[in-house]
Design a protein around this motif. Sequence first.
Motif, PDB file in Angstrom:
ATOM      1  N   ARG A 173       0.742  -1.018   0.100  1.00 25.88           N
ATOM      2  CA  ARG A 173       0.168  -0.142  -0.094  1.00 25.88           C
ATOM      3  C   ARG A 173       0.658   1.251   0.049  1.00 25.88           C
ATOM      4  N   THR A 174       0.308   2.304  -0.654  1.00 22.50           N
ATOM      5  CA  THR A 174       1.221   3.445  -1.016  1.00 22.50           C
ATOM      6  C   THR A 174       0.418   4.643  -0.636  1.00 22.50           C
ATOM      7  N   PRO A 175       0.873   5.786  -0.052  1.00 29.13           N
ATOM      8  CA  PRO A 175      -0.097   6.895   0.249  1.00 29.13           C
ATOM      9  C   PRO A 175       0.166   8.110  -0.920  1.00 29.13           C
ATOM     10  N   SER A 176       1.308   8.069  -1.511  1.00 27.78           N
ATOM     11  CA  SER A 176       1.363   9.049  -2.465  1.00 27.78           C
ATOM     12  C   SER A 176       2.154   8.763  -3.873  1.00 27.78           C
ATOM     13  N   LEU A 177       2.331   9.523  -4.629  1.00 26.56           N
ATOM     14  CA  LEU A 177       2.779   9.565  -6.184  1.00 26.56           C
ATOM     15  C   LEU A 177       4.350   9.094  -6.047  1.00 26.56           C
ATOM     16  N   ALA A 178       5.143   9.926  -4.942  1.00 26.38           N
ATOM     17  CA  ALA A 178       6.352   9.805  -4.667  1.00 26.38           C
ATOM     18  C   ALA A 178       6.898   8.397  -4.249  1.00 26.38           C
ATOM     19  N   ILE A 179       6.034   7.939  -3.172  1.00 23.90           N
ATOM     20  CA  ILE A 179       6.312   6.816  -2.495  1.00 23.90           C
ATOM     21  C   ILE A 179       6.172   5.675  -3.538  1.00 23.90           C
ATOM     22  N   SER A 180       4.947   5.791  -4.536  1.00 29.81           N
ATOM     23  CA  SER A 180       4.963   4.841  -5.591  1.00 29.81           C
ATOM     24  C   SER A 180       5.971   4.660  -6.292  1.00 29.81           C
ATOM     25  N   MET A 181       6.531   5.782  -6.901  1.00 28.45           N
ATOM     26  CA  MET A 181       7.740   5.713  -7.563  1.00 28.45           C
ATOM     27  C   MET A 181       9.009   4.909  -6.850  1.00 28.45           C
ATOM     28  N   MET A 182       8.878   5.289  -5.641  1.00 26.40           N
ATOM     29  CA  MET A 182      10.142   4.672  -4.790  1.00 26.40           C
ATOM     30  C   MET A 182       9.762   3.157  -4.704  1.00 26.40           C
ATOM     31  N   LEU A 183       8.631   2.723  -4.517  1.00 28.82           N
ATOM     32  CA  LEU A 183       8.268   1.233  -4.566  1.00 28.82           C
ATOM     33  C   LEU A 183       8.484   0.564  -5.693  1.00 28.82           C
ATOM     34  N   GLU A 184       8.075   1.275  -6.830  1.00 24.95           N
ATOM     35  CA  GLU A 184       8.288   0.596  -8.165  1.00 24.95           C
ATOM     36  C   GLU A 184      10.011   0.474  -8.358  1.00 24.95           C
TER      37      GLU A 184
END
Length: 311
Positions: free
Chosen positions: A140-151
């Motif tokens: 689960r991700t809370p924001s675009l920046a963190i989604s980018m990091m996880l990807e």
Amino acid sequence: MSHFLPSTYPVQRDFLEPWARELEARTNGRVKVQIFPAGSSFGHVAKQMDQVRAGVVDIAHGLTGIPRGRLPRTSIIDLPFLVQTSDAASRTLWKLYPKYLKSEYRGVKVLALHAHNAGLIHTRDKKVTSIDDLKGLRLRTPSLAISMMLEELGASPVGMPPTQVYENLEKGVIDGTVFPWDAVNGFKLYEPLNYHLDARAYTTSFFFVMNERKYNALPADIRQVIDEMSGEALVNKFGDWWNQWDQPGLDAAMKKGNEVSKLTAEQRTQWRERLAPAIERYLVDLEKKGIKDAREIYRKAQEYVAEVEGK
């Protein structure tokens, strides 16, 4: 006043409720504040900014990353390995606000901007101690920046409100989540989770805003009270608050017998280097979307964080 967290959550108990009651006391009851938390008619996480701009509520506390892309300048603070503490992140946001962030808040008076202590990666069935361990995990991700990091690190980000994480962990819809310790306790996530990696890789930012028309319509003495209770004086409290809010989450995880790991200094350097190209792409994308000073905001954030954290 509306927000997206349960009424039992420490954000309401220690911050919003005392703030509201102090406003009532300091205005001798001329101002009354009713709070609408998660589960109420005004408690939806994605509607906080819209509600306060429209005057449906007068004051709102919300996540800058939901809906995604709404506050891209502010969300630069969410980029990975930029900040480790709530204190540094919150003070940095407030220093950035007048010159770099104010344009994102038309129609509202910003009472405070803040962020949480650098968060962890929490998983249910698989222990994560390295980048390779993240491959294929649904987090689960809370924001675009963190989604980018996880990807970039090999995981699959899944966006969802924090109130839905427990259920989706239980069902196996997601393998884990990213949160600071306070949410692990606040949403009882220590129950379905078993592993926690103290990566201190990211933060998530929040806004506390008031409808501008409502504020301007108030008598001058009441506006003065709100001003005195807000801004830098309020922003500077979040560091201590978040340290207090995080401890019960760690304690609950340890009591259940969950396993907590921590990145070494060498691993942190490795993760940071791995994410450098992704951060660059993120800033380039912001520039393409018209935020020409995105890189300058990022550099200033690094500078301000270093001042506070003493790097």
